[in-house]
Design an enzyme around this catalytic site. Structure first.
Site, short mmCIF file in Angstrom:
data_model
loop_
_atom_site.label_atom_id
_atom_site.label_comp_id
_atom_site.label_asym_id
_atom_site.label_seq_id
_atom_site.Cartn_x
_atom_site.Cartn_y
_atom_site.Cartn_z
N CYS A 158 0.80 -1.22 0.00
CA CYS A 158 0.00 0.00 0.00
C CYS A 158 0.83 1.28 0.00
CB CYS A 158 -0.94 -0.01 1.20
SG CYS A 158 -2.23 -1.28 1.10
N HIS A 159 2.07 1.22 0.46
CA HIS A 159 2.89 2.44 0.45
C HIS A 159 3.74 2.55 -0.80
CE1 HIS A 159 6.34 -0.07 1.40
NE2 HIS A 159 5.86 -0.39 2.59
#
Length: 366
Positions: free
Chosen positions: A159-160
């Site tokens: 997600c990052h």
């Protein structure tokens, strides 16, 4: 770091899936009895998601819930069927990922005022599909980027990933005054829907959606007065957290496990790191004007708010993006930044995301 955001574009699949309908589909595809079905209904409500955009799930959902004929490849055949193979899911990724990436990139280029032939570096981000040649080459040929554009792929960082992609772009623009960088994150999370009952994997089914976002960046020396600039980055691997979030390639898609301990790990580890990181950049938490927090889920947002002592409304944009689109993995934080930019949110802005490790990644934007 030296990166000015000259343009930002987003793209979504055409199919919009209402969360209540997704819950009904989950009962058909995952629950083994009525008790499990009721648990799924509660779980889907607790996500605070209203709609998600998906590339294939809705074909199956609309047909199954409404009694029609679904796509046979993506419809399980009985309770023991684990759904399509990873190969079949990757075939769909190869078909669907590039058009979304192209749409987002064209929007970013249009806003930037730069031509595709101006791009010197291309950074692609994805954790939901693999192919070679892949989205990077597809973008070069479809957009007619220069054949000499230097490519970097940020793969499988979760997600990052877009934060990592922007950090790489800032390195290019910081070292080359002529650099013009296109960063594109595209994720098709719905392709990895888990069929059958496994409590540890139901959260992923309930949270994730599909989308793409792209940024065109230039050296900060070429920034316009209104351009948001990436000025610093940071990263922290939390102690004893490798079990909390995992993402592995399985025979029937990529297997995501999200531990219920993730919010507690954030509560215990995030503030000491953020205070130290901001302090090295001459800031305190109170100095931050706006926050772009990746909405891994409502409990994660609440945990970030509480542990950092953020003022009321600090994560409202993150919550709105979650409600409208679900967790799209890496593009999500760019959707949030886009909304903040449009609203002329106060700066400095801090973007924070979480991924397997458990790792927190951050950027400071001015």
């Amino acid at each position: 770091m030296s990166l000015a955001i000259r343009g930002l574009g987003t793209a979504l699949p055409h199919t919009r899936l209402v969360q209540g309908e997704a819950a009904q589909a989950a009962k058909l595809f995952c629950a083994e009895d009525d008790d499990q079905g009721r648990l799924l209904e509660v779980l889907y409500r607790q996500t605070e998601i209203e709609t998600r955009h998906v590339v294939f799930q809705a074909e199956k959902v609309h047909a199954a819930v409404q009694g029609g004929q679904p796509d046979s490849v993506f419809m399980p055949n009985g309770r023991q069927d684990r759904g399509p193979t990873t190969s079949q899911r990757m075939e769909r990724y190869n078909k669907e990922a590039l058009p979304l990436a192209v749409e987002a990139s064209r929007k970013a280029l249009a806003e930037s005022g730069l031509k595709p032939t101006d791009i010197t570096h291309l950074v692609t981000v994805s954790c939901t599909g693999f192919a070679a040649p892949g989205v990077d080459v597809g973008l070069m040929t479809t957009l007619k980027l220069p054949p000499t554009a230097q490519r970097t792929n940020v793969g499988f960082m979760g997600c990052h990933g877009a934060i990592n992609g922007l950090r790489a772009a800032a390195a290019y623009t910081g070292s080359d005054p002529h650099a013009r960088v296109l960063v594109c994150a595209v994720e098709l999370c719905s392709l990895h829907y888990y069929y059958g009952w496994n409590p540890k994997k139901m959260v992923g089914n309930a949270l994730f959606g599909d989308g793409a976002a792209a940024v065109v960046g230039v050296p900060a020396t070429d920034a316009r007065p209104t351009d948001w600039r990436v000025v610093a980055g940071g990263s922290c691997l939390f102690d004893d957290s490798e079990h909390a979030m995992t993402w592995h390639v399985g025979d029937h898609g990529f297997d995501m496990v999200l531990s219920t301990k993730v919010p507690n790990l954030i509560a215990r580890n995030l503030r000491p790191w953020v205070e130290s990181w901001l302090g090295r950049n001459g800031l305190t938490i109170q100095d931050v004007g706006s926050w772009a927090v990746h909405p891994g889920g409502p409990r994660i947002l609440t945990s970030v708010e509480e542990t950092l002592g953020l003022p009321s409304g600090a994560t409202d944009v993150s919550r709105r993006v979650l409600a409208a689109h679900g967790n799209m993995s890496s593009p999500t934080v760019l959707f949030i930044l886009n909304e903040l930019r449009k609203a002329n949110a106060p700066r400095p802005c801090v973007a924070v995301g979480f991924g397997p490790g458990l790792v927190a990644e951050g950027l400071i934007l001015r």
